[in-house]
Scaffold this motif. Structure first.
Motif, PDB file in Angstrom:
ATOM      1  N   TYR A  50     -10.429  31.409  22.426  1.00 28.86           N
ATOM      2  CA  TYR A  50     -11.769  31.343  22.909  1.00 28.86           C
ATOM      3  C   TYR A  50     -12.207  30.034  23.582  1.00 28.86           C
ATOM      4  N   GLN A  53      -9.164  28.769  26.365  1.00 25.93           N
ATOM      5  CA  GLN A  53      -9.634  29.446  27.582  1.00 25.93           C
ATOM      6  C   GLN A  53     -10.851  28.803  28.306  1.00 25.93           C
ATOM      7  N   GLU A  54     -11.981  28.477  27.618  1.00 20.02           N
ATOM      8  CA  GLU A  54     -13.176  27.978  28.314  1.00 20.02           C
ATOM      9  C   GLU A  54     -12.689  26.451  28.897  1.00 20.02           C
ATOM     10  N   PHE A  57     -10.742  27.034  31.842  1.00 16.73           N
ATOM     11  CA  PHE A  57     -11.561  27.352  32.940  1.00 16.73           C
ATOM     12  C   PHE A  57     -12.442  26.058  33.419  1.00 16.73           C
ATOM     13  N   ALA A  58     -13.132  25.490  32.585  1.00 15.56           N
ATOM     14  CA  ALA A  58     -13.653  24.209  32.862  1.00 15.56           C
ATOM     15  C   ALA A  58     -13.117  23.194  33.775  1.00 15.56           C
ATOM     16  N   VAL A  92     -11.010  38.062  24.295  1.00 16.04           N
ATOM     17  CA  VAL A  92     -11.923  37.262  23.859  1.00 16.04           C
ATOM     18  C   VAL A  92     -12.210  36.308  25.061  1.00 16.04           C
ATOM     19  N   PHE A  93     -11.571  36.419  26.349  1.00 15.96           N
ATOM     20  CA  PHE A  93     -11.655  35.464  27.187  1.00 15.96           C
ATOM     21  C   PHE A  93     -12.969  35.726  28.214  1.00 15.96           C
ATOM     22  N   ASP A  94     -13.085  34.899  28.929  1.00 14.73           N
ATOM     23  CA  ASP A  94     -14.324  34.885  29.961  1.00 14.73           C
ATOM     24  C   ASP A  94     -13.763  35.747  31.108  1.00 14.73           C
ATOM     25  N   PRO A  95     -14.120  36.856  31.540  1.00 16.14           N
ATOM     26  CA  PRO A  95     -13.413  37.856  32.395  1.00 16.14           C
ATOM     27  C   PRO A  95     -13.563  37.104  33.743  1.00 16.14           C
TER      28      PRO A  95
END
Lengths: 284, 284
Positions: A50, A53-54, A57-58, A92-95
């Motif tokens: 979690y 991945q954030e 992405f950031a 658990v990931f942000d789609p």
């Protein structure tokens, strides 16, 4: 009854001298099989995935072209659970930062192009995690097994795949290639279930039985594909998958490991936090 | 201290005479706020969403052009939690059957086309669930608030939006439009948090404060957009969102309700189950 340790999952790495016969699809290296252990590991890996991945992405948002990305290629025989494994890990990931692509039978338009054409459309963007459910490897597996292409073309495709993956790696795409390895007995049970349950019928295709008849040829083609394309920048991992939960745990761990190695920090702010804080307090 | 019932969520439907001033962003109609109640509801809705989505996806596979799909449009002011809500609801779905699209500032290429051009690229395919994080409504919200377009153009866009959504509905796309309604106070707290935490900086944009200065204009534009585009086939729901968990629960319920109304059964097999069962047993 050992503990599942880092080296157990990393030990599933294939390598250039890999022999598929050495991997029993039913083993669960380092894992005792205890439900409590499994639940604890899933929770721990999920928490880490979690955050990782954030962060990824950031970084994609902040640095655009400079940020890394992750491509997970899943291959396996029918009923090996590729889709379920992706679903399990990706939940658990942000789609907004992920993409899942299933590659089925090529369309006429796809067949009119080079075999990598439909694949390249889905190259990961910076900061993105992409999963391929089947992939460009189908073009050196099903097509080779059925002799729809000759061996010269197979060689050409392997060269093209190696070039392609090296090119991706050069653009900071981290690549993980996963073979979910099941036994014919396990597949038989799975296929039977699909003819026995109303909510499973839609997954069954009578042609699966014909494909099953080519089992040994598929195994030979997989072994060759793995040996010829395993590279430091595009490693293959062969996961024993007769125990689905074990395979999912190993996959989660491999993704944790891959993301950890990116050593991502949170992007630095492109504003003065204290000044902005004051602006917000003063506004309105 | 009541129980959250179906009519509480459905009561959040806007309608043609909707007045935004009637909705307090801090209320939680029908919900006591108990953590245990919330957890139980999340678990129940998640279970149902899991099965309903699989059924929808199976119908998409089996019937292709004939199967319905679902489009969820999320709108809301900065920090209202659109992305988090999508993430929360979509985590139970099979990612192969869903798509999440974020619409940011239009690119030059997008600006060179009609405003619906970039939206239409993501029309749901049969069996698919698509979430829009911002949408074509930005073209009658931010653009109108800043007077980047005149009122004639705004009227033209509303007509185009109504036509577009009616066209989608005619192709069996079920549409849910959600406004996550927060108070300026709640936004202030959220913005402050983004200037105070290293892992939140990347979400902060100094221009958010300027946008905040147009709060009343945004509320007027939202109210007008909702009133002019709420239709039976494309309803708006306004969710009080100062309590994020309440809003997520309501969103989950609205999606359960929408999917239930499709009354999907599992696709009938296109093979004879008993005969195939025997073929599997005889093979190999």
């Amino acid at each position: 009854m050992g503990k599942f340790k880092i080296h157990d999952a990393l030990g599933l790495r294939a390598g250039k001298n890999f022999r598929l016969a050495d991997v029993d699809p039913a083993v669960t290296p380092g894992f005792s099989g205890s439900k409590a252990d499994l639940a604890a590991r899933f929770a721990r890996y999920d928490e880490e995935l979690y955050e990782l991945q954030e962060r990824l992405f950031a970084n994609g948002r902040a640095h655009e072209d400079g940020a890394p990305s992750l491509l997970v290629v899943l291959q396996g025989m029918d009923t090996s659970g590729k889709g379920g494994a992706i679903r399990n890990v990706f939940s658990v990931f942000d789609p907004q930062g992920t993409k899942t692509v299933g590659f089925g039978k090529p369309t006429d338009e796809e067949l009119a192009h080079d075999f990598l054409w439909r694949i390249r459309k889905h190259d990961p963007r910076p900061g993105q995690i992409v999963a391929f459910d089947r992939s460009h490897y189908e073009d050196v597996l099903i097509q080779r097994v059925h002799k729809w292409v000759d061996e010269d073309e197979v060689d050409r495709r392997f060269a093209a795949i190696r070039d392609y993956e090296q090119e991706l790696a050069g653009r900071s795409v981290k690549i993980l290639k996963i073979f979910l390895h099941i036994s014919p007995q396990f597949q038989k049970e799975n296929l039977l279930e699909r003819t026995e349950r109303e909510d499973k019928y839609w997954k069954y295709d009578p042609s699966d039985i014909e494909e099953r008849g080519y089992w040994d040829e598929y195994m030979a083609a997989y072994e060759d594909a793995i040996r010829r394309t395993d590279e430091i920048w595009a490693p293959w991992y062969v996961l024993p998958t007769d125990n689905k939960k074990y395979a999912r745990m190993a996959l989660k761990f491999l993704m944790v490991d891959a993301l950890r190695h990116l050593e991502l920090s949170w992007p630095a702010p492109d504003f003065d936090p204290e000044q902005e804080r004051q602006r917000i307090l003063d506004a309105e």
